[in-house]
Write a protein that holds these residues in place. Structure first.
Motif, short mmCIF file in Angstrom:
data_model
loop_
_atom_site.label_atom_id
_atom_site.label_comp_id
_atom_site.label_asym_id
_atom_site.label_seq_id
_atom_site.Cartn_x
_atom_site.Cartn_y
_atom_site.Cartn_z
N UNK A 97 -0.95 -4.35 -4.90
CA UNK A 97 -0.08 -4.69 -3.78
C UNK A 97 0.92 -5.77 -4.17
N UNK A 98 0.47 -6.76 -4.92
CA UNK A 98 1.38 -7.82 -5.36
C UNK A 98 2.44 -7.27 -6.29
N UNK A 99 2.05 -6.34 -7.15
CA UNK A 99 3.03 -5.74 -8.05
C UNK A 99 4.09 -4.96 -7.27
N UNK A 100 3.64 -4.17 -6.24
CA UNK A 100 4.61 -3.44 -5.40
C UNK A 100 5.51 -4.40 -4.65
N UNK A 101 4.96 -5.56 -4.31
CA UNK A 101 5.77 -6.58 -3.60
C UNK A 101 6.87 -7.07 -4.52
N UNK A 104 9.61 -4.67 -4.50
CA UNK A 104 10.29 -4.47 -3.22
C UNK A 104 9.94 -3.14 -2.55
N UNK A 105 8.81 -2.53 -2.95
CA UNK A 105 8.43 -1.22 -2.43
C UNK A 105 7.16 -1.26 -1.58
N UNK A 106 6.54 -2.39 -1.42
CA UNK A 106 5.23 -2.46 -0.77
C UNK A 106 5.32 -2.09 0.72
N UNK A 107 6.26 -2.65 1.44
CA UNK A 107 6.32 -2.46 2.91
C UNK A 107 6.49 -0.99 3.27
N UNK A 108 7.42 -0.32 2.60
CA UNK A 108 7.67 1.08 2.95
C UNK A 108 6.46 1.95 2.62
N UNK A 109 5.84 1.75 1.45
CA UNK A 109 4.70 2.58 1.05
C UNK A 109 3.53 2.36 1.99
N UNK A 110 3.28 1.11 2.35
CA UNK A 110 2.15 0.85 3.25
C UNK A 110 2.44 1.38 4.66
N UNK A 111 3.71 1.33 5.07
CA UNK A 111 4.03 1.85 6.40
C UNK A 111 3.79 3.35 6.45
N UNK A 145 6.74 6.59 -3.35
CA UNK A 145 6.01 6.27 -4.62
C UNK A 145 6.85 6.62 -5.83
N UNK A 146 7.69 7.66 -5.72
CA UNK A 146 8.58 7.99 -6.84
C UNK A 146 9.56 6.88 -7.11
N UNK A 147 10.13 6.32 -6.00
CA UNK A 147 11.06 5.19 -6.21
C UNK A 147 10.32 3.99 -6.80
N UNK A 148 9.09 3.77 -6.34
CA UNK A 148 8.29 2.66 -6.89
C UNK A 148 7.99 2.89 -8.37
N UNK A 149 7.69 4.17 -8.72
CA UNK A 149 7.42 4.48 -10.13
C UNK A 149 8.65 4.23 -10.99
N UNK A 150 9.84 4.62 -10.46
CA UNK A 150 11.07 4.38 -11.22
C UNK A 150 11.30 2.89 -11.40
N UNK A 151 11.09 2.12 -10.33
CA UNK A 151 11.28 0.67 -10.42
C UNK A 151 10.29 0.06 -11.39
N UNK A 152 9.03 0.56 -11.36
CA UNK A 152 8.02 0.06 -12.30
C UNK A 152 8.40 0.37 -13.73
#
Length: 436
Positions: A97-101, A104-111, A145-152
């Motif tokens: 969760x901290x990594x997603x934070x 900048x992708x944590x809020x949308x994925x959790x929502x 999650x795809x956007x988060x993967x790209x950002x990661x």
């Protein structure tokens, strides 16, 4: 100046040792630090976790499609939903969760995950899949999650780039440290070798000084012993001539004169042998090789001794293997042969002959001189070539104790050597071995 350099050598050596140890510790620390960076990067990789959640969303979406056509039942939907649920829960755990934070992708994925959980009953009921709402949620989650993967991926590439830069810098530092370690190690080794060489030279100098001191003691003892007899004979003869010269016959005066001359010759031989030994030790005698006639050189040495001792016999035998010519210094060769023959004649009974024999083998000339004298005690054989040494069997025979020493030194100067063999009471044999 030398003492000041010696005082500075030890602090400089200690500083070198400290720098050596410090640079070695620094190099090891940098290597361990880079190993920790590599281990930390491996544990921080979130790309796999995010991609697994995305794959789970696609698999559940596919299962929903097959359910609408009656190809799968509720059990299959439950399995896919539980897999997705576990992946969503993993992403919402502390480190993930901290990594997603940070991405900048944590809020949308959790929502979206919360929306999916709110439709759990619909996901698990195959008969209720009609309006496509669930597919929209799953598609939204997969896209997020795809956007988060790209950002990661971008973040990890940047981290890898920074890590490579740090590793490059660390490698350069380690190379520099190792280079300095090698340089300091070389300096320390050089200092140690220099110290060892200096110590070795000091030991050699001390040993040589002791040897010279012992040699001078031997020389003094020899002077006290050997000079005493000829000087006493000279003094006695001259006193006799001074007191009774007018009453002495011509034959008696000549006899006294010959005795004086013999004593003077003995003293001269002793001084000559000592002078030659000093010149040898100082390296002042050079070899001047030339082509020599072997038979001529051997016969010359034989005749020289017979001229001085016409009453004696010297047998000369030259083997068939001996070549006609020899490359050597004729002066040094004659000096060696004269010493060996003179010794053999001096220590043999007057009625016994001396034998000189020459043989050739393996490119070397072997000249042996054999007497039938008193021989040399076995315990004294190792000392027979020492300067001023005389065996216990020959104390009553005049001599300087330098002939054999000089002969061996000259033989070695010519690239050869002299060996001794002896049987007490039978005689001795000295073999001159020189290259042809």
């Amino acid at each position: 100046m030398t003492g000041r350099r010696g005082l500075l050598a030890y602090p400089l050596s200690m500083i070198g040792v400290v720098l050596f140890a410090g640079l070695l510790v620094f190099a090891l620390w940098r290597l361990l630090d880079q190993e920790a960076d590599l281990r930390g990067t491996a544990t921080d990789n979130m790309l796999w976790t995010i991609s697994q959640a995305q794959v789970a969303a696609y698999q559940l979406d596919a299962a929903l499609g097959r359910a609408r056509h009656g190809e799968v039942g509720d059990d299959s939907l439950r399995l896919r939903y539980n897999v997705l649920h576990s992946r969503m829960a993993l992403l919402e755990a502390g480190p993930q969760a901290r990594y997603l934070e940070t991405l900048g992708q944590r809020a949308e994925i959790e929502r979206i995950a919360d929306d999916i959980r709110s439709q759990e009953t619909a996901f698990l009921d195959a008969s209720a899949q009609t309006d496509g709402t669930l597919q929209v949620l799953l598609d939204s989650y997969a896209r997020a999650t795809g956007r988060a993967a790209n950002a990661a991926m971008v973040t990890q590439l940047e981290q890898i780039g920074g890590l490579l830069d740090r590793q490059h810098g660390a490698i350069l530092q380690v190379i520099g440290a190792i280079t300095a370690i090698v340089a300091i190690g070389t300096l320390i080794s050089w200092r140690m070798l220099s110290s060892l060489q200096a110590e070795y030279r000091a030991q050699v100098s001390l040993t040589r000084e002791r040897e010279m001191r012992e040699a001078y003691r031997g020389f003094v003892a020899l002077v006290a012993h050997q000079f005493q007899t000829p000087l006493a004979a000279i003094d006695s003869s001259m006193q006799r001539i001074l007191r009774k010269g007018a009453a002495m016959t011509r034959d008696e005066i000549q006899q006294r004169a010959r005795r004086v001359r013999g004593s003077v010759a003995q003293l001269t031989d002793l001084m000559r042998a000592t002078r030659e030994s000093v010149r040898l030790d100082a390296g002042q005698i050079d070899m001047q090789p030339t082509t020599c006639d072997v038979c001529k050189e051997l016969d010359t040495a034989r005749r020289s001794q017979l001229d001085a001792h016409p009453e004696r016999t010297i047998h000369l035998e030259i083997g068939e293997s001996v070549p006609a010519m020899l490359v050597a210094d004729p002066v040094l060769l004659q000096q060696i042969l004269d010493n060996l023959l003179a010794n053999a004649l001096a220590y043999s009974p007057p009625n016994e002959p001396v034998a000189m024999q020459a043989e050739a083998s393996a490119g070397r000339l072997l000249i042996s001189v054999k007497d039938r004298g008193t021989g040399i005690p076995l315990a004294e054989m190792p000392m027979v070539f020492e300067p001023f040494f005389r065996t216990s069997y020959t104390t009553q025979i005049a001599g300087s104790g330098m002939g054999l020493h000089l002969s061996r030194q000259l033989a070695r100067l010519m690239g050869g050597d002299i060996r001794a063999q002896s049987s007490p009471g039978v005689g001795s044999t000295f073999v001159l071995d020189v290259p042809l």
